[in-house]
Enzyme design. Sequence first.
Site, PDB file in Angstrom:
ATOM      1  N   LYS A 197      30.997  49.197  45.470  1.00  0.00           N
ATOM      2  CA  LYS A 197      29.699  49.007  46.103  1.00  0.00           C
ATOM      3  C   LYS A 197      29.790  47.778  46.993  1.00  0.00           C
ATOM      4  O   LYS A 197      30.075  46.677  46.524  1.00  0.00           O
ATOM      5  CB  LYS A 197      28.606  48.829  45.055  1.00  0.00           C
ATOM      6  CG  LYS A 197      27.249  48.540  45.687  1.00  0.00           C
ATOM      7  CD  LYS A 197      26.122  48.561  44.678  1.00  0.00           C
ATOM      8  CE  LYS A 197      24.815  48.182  45.336  1.00  0.00           C
ATOM      9  NZ  LYS A 197      23.693  48.180  44.388  1.00  0.00           N
ATOM     10  N   ARG A 207      15.428  48.435  49.698  1.00  0.00           N
ATOM     11  CA  ARG A 207      14.787  47.212  49.195  1.00  0.00           C
ATOM     12  C   ARG A 207      13.310  47.184  49.581  1.00  0.00           C
ATOM     13  O   ARG A 207      12.489  46.611  48.862  1.00  0.00           O
ATOM     14  CB  ARG A 207      15.539  45.974  49.696  1.00  0.00           C
ATOM     15  CG  ARG A 207      16.951  45.899  49.082  1.00  0.00           C
ATOM     16  CD  ARG A 207      17.753  44.713  49.602  1.00  0.00           C
ATOM     17  NE  ARG A 207      19.154  44.799  49.170  1.00  0.00           N
ATOM     18  CZ  ARG A 207      20.122  44.013  49.624  1.00  0.00           C
ATOM     19  NH1 ARG A 207      19.844  43.069  50.511  1.00  0.00           N
ATOM     20  NH2 ARG A 207      21.348  44.151  49.177  1.00  0.00           N
ATOM     21  N   LYS A 219      24.087  39.161  48.356  1.00  0.00           N
ATOM     22  CA  LYS A 219      24.722  39.699  47.146  1.00  0.00           C
ATOM     23  C   LYS A 219      26.253  39.641  47.226  1.00  0.00           C
ATOM     24  O   LYS A 219      26.946  40.364  46.510  1.00  0.00           O
ATOM     25  CB  LYS A 219      24.208  41.123  46.889  1.00  0.00           C
ATOM     26  CG  LYS A 219      22.684  41.184  46.649  1.00  0.00           C
ATOM     27  CD  LYS A 219      22.214  42.539  46.118  1.00  0.00           C
ATOM     28  CE  LYS A 219      20.724  42.527  45.785  1.00  0.00           C
ATOM     29  NZ  LYS A 219      20.256  43.781  45.158  1.00  0.00           N
ATOM     30  N   GLU A 235      38.921  47.806  41.632  1.00  0.00           N
ATOM     31  CA  GLU A 235      37.667  48.091  40.925  1.00  0.00           C
ATOM     32  C   GLU A 235      37.755  49.451  40.231  1.00  0.00           C
ATOM     33  O   GLU A 235      37.282  49.621  39.104  1.00  0.00           O
ATOM     34  CB  GLU A 235      36.486  48.099  41.908  1.00  0.00           C
ATOM     35  CG  GLU A 235      36.040  46.718  42.386  1.00  0.00           C
ATOM     36  CD  GLU A 235      35.261  45.941  41.325  1.00  0.00           C
ATOM     37  OE1 GLU A 235      35.068  46.457  40.201  1.00  0.00           O
ATOM     38  OE2 GLU A 235      34.849  44.808  41.620  1.00  0.00           O
ATOM     39  N   LYS A 250      29.856  53.325  47.730  1.00  0.00           N
ATOM     40  CA  LYS A 250      28.531  53.091  48.310  1.00  0.00           C
ATOM     41  C   LYS A 250      28.558  51.912  49.258  1.00  0.00           C
ATOM     42  O   LYS A 250      29.063  50.865  48.864  1.00  0.00           O
ATOM     43  CB  LYS A 250      27.555  52.802  47.163  1.00  0.00           C
ATOM     44  CG  LYS A 250      26.170  52.428  47.620  1.00  0.00           C
ATOM     45  CD  LYS A 250      25.299  52.133  46.426  1.00  0.00           C
ATOM     46  CE  LYS A 250      23.948  51.677  46.905  1.00  0.00           C
ATOM     47  NZ  LYS A 250      23.080  51.326  45.810  1.00  0.00           N
ATOM     48  N   SER A 276      20.058  54.454  51.920  1.00  0.00           N
ATOM     49  CA  SER A 276      18.779  54.446  52.639  1.00  0.00           C
ATOM     50  C   SER A 276      18.933  54.170  54.132  1.00  0.00           C
ATOM     51  O   SER A 276      18.281  54.815  54.953  1.00  0.00           O
ATOM     52  CB  SER A 276      17.850  53.421  51.998  1.00  0.00           C
ATOM     53  OG  SER A 276      18.432  52.130  51.991  1.00  0.00           O
ATOM     54  N   TYR A 315      19.041  61.033  50.058  1.00  0.00           N
ATOM     55  CA  TYR A 315      17.607  61.241  50.281  1.00  0.00           C
ATOM     56  C   TYR A 315      17.371  62.513  51.085  1.00  0.00           C
ATOM     57  O   TYR A 315      16.244  62.965  51.216  1.00  0.00           O
ATOM     58  CB  TYR A 315      17.009  60.018  50.992  1.00  0.00           C
ATOM     59  CG  TYR A 315      17.278  58.741  50.220  1.00  0.00           C
ATOM     60  CD1 TYR A 315      16.520  58.422  49.096  1.00  0.00           C
ATOM     61  CD2 TYR A 315      18.343  57.898  50.560  1.00  0.00           C
ATOM     62  CE1 TYR A 315      16.800  57.287  48.350  1.00  0.00           C
ATOM     63  CE2 TYR A 315      18.619  56.764  49.819  1.00  0.00           C
ATOM     64  CZ  TYR A 315      17.857  56.461  48.709  1.00  0.00           C
ATOM     65  OH  TYR A 315      18.147  55.346  47.970  1.00  0.00           O
TER      66      TYR A 315
HETATM   67  C1  PBG Z   1      20.487  47.551  43.604  1.00  0.00           C
HETATM   68  C2  PBG Z   1      20.597  48.820  44.343  1.00  0.00           C
HETATM   69  C3  PBG Z   1      20.614  48.943  45.741  1.00  0.00           C
HETATM   70  C4  PBG Z   1      20.692  50.289  46.015  1.00  0.00           C
HETATM   71  C5  PBG Z   1      20.729  50.982  44.813  1.00  0.00           C
HETATM   72  N1  PBG Z   1      20.677  50.055  43.776  1.00  0.00           N
HETATM   73  C6  PBG Z   1      20.495  47.929  46.795  1.00  0.00           C
HETATM   74  C7  PBG Z   1      21.125  46.624  46.634  1.00  0.00           C
HETATM   75  O1  PBG Z   1      22.213  46.501  46.066  1.00  0.00           O
HETATM   76  O2  PBG Z   1      20.500  45.658  47.078  1.00  0.00           O
HETATM   77  C8  PBG Z   1      20.707  50.825  47.424  1.00  0.00           C
HETATM   78  C9  PBG Z   1      20.443  52.244  47.633  1.00  0.00           C
HETATM   79  C10 PBG Z   1      20.108  52.600  49.022  1.00  0.00           C
HETATM   80  O3  PBG Z   1      20.143  51.782  49.976  1.00  0.00           O
HETATM   81  O4  PBG Z   1      19.775  53.769  49.221  1.00  0.00           O
HETATM   82  N2  PBG Z   1      20.937  47.535  42.288  1.00  0.00           N
END
Ligand code: PBG
Length: 326
Positions: A197, A207, A219, A235, A250, A276, A315
Amino acid sequence: MQILNRRPRRNRATGAIRAMVQENTLSVNDFIFPMFVQEGTGAKVEIKSMPGIYRFTLDMLLEELKEVQSLGIKSICLFPNYPESKKDKYGSESLVSDTLYLKALSQIKSKFPDLVIMTDVALDPYSSDGHDGIVENGKIVNDETVEILVKMSIAQAKAGADIIGPSDMMDGRIGAIRKGLDAEGFTDVSIMAYTAKYASAFYGPFRDALESAPKFGDKKTYQMNPANIKEAILEAELDFAEGADIMMVKPAFSYLDVIKALKENFNIPISAYNVSGEYAMIKAAAQNGWIDGDKAMMEMLLSMKRAGADIILSYFAKEVAVLLNE
Ligand code: PBG
């Protein structure tokens, strides 16, 4: 006339021939539909940066699931939106036995026993700091966070989760969660690790949906550097050894090479999270008339399958299902 014994265009000559030689396909079975639940009743709030995607109150979510299932979608991944008043440093709300999220999981399971429910394990929906872990002196602390993640996972398994989805990127959490689940008798509950990720700009609209943006910093001390792929293999080696059932990459679209690398190196299913921001880009361009939204969507999703993804969280799941059912 040229003498060519190999003319690749012969295999593209008609629609029927093209269909016959097509190497990869999308199926509704591949998809997990991420959904958002919020407190209250009778409401369905569209997320501004994600046209067509809503935060549902639980009663409305249960209604929506009838449609989701009737389209042939077999899996969802649920995320909660909590008001600031419920958030604290330790994400304590996540462990309250009748909290919205756990209540939602158990009601969904009892009303839709065949639906696969994947959960979210991370502190950010419940954290007053907007981070995925506990913050001490400006740092995200690993091992203390993992202890909470294990408790969250057990609570979610008790509520009816089929697949636990740790999205936090703390070290060692897959092994700790597996051990915790097994000790409580949940040997059949699987773990889909958010293995690679990345610290990505493409999470912005998500968010917005959760109102969970970090209150300070970014992050980057836990999510991966977008420049790295060897680290993704590391990982994956760890998550595989720790017992992950499925490993995720991701975001998906800018990381097709990472999907391919994991697919080639590990003999468990690989998933891709079409995040997203990837959804928002296509929607925005399509709304402006700048691209054909349906075609761009199908092309984007197919590229993930071609790269090696067995499963796609998207989505677009409902829209794809409609097109595939035509
Ligand atoms: C956070 C989390 C995120 C997403 C899923 N779980 C965003 C982040 O790490 O700030 C993102 C999913 C998306 O953008 O569709 N635990």
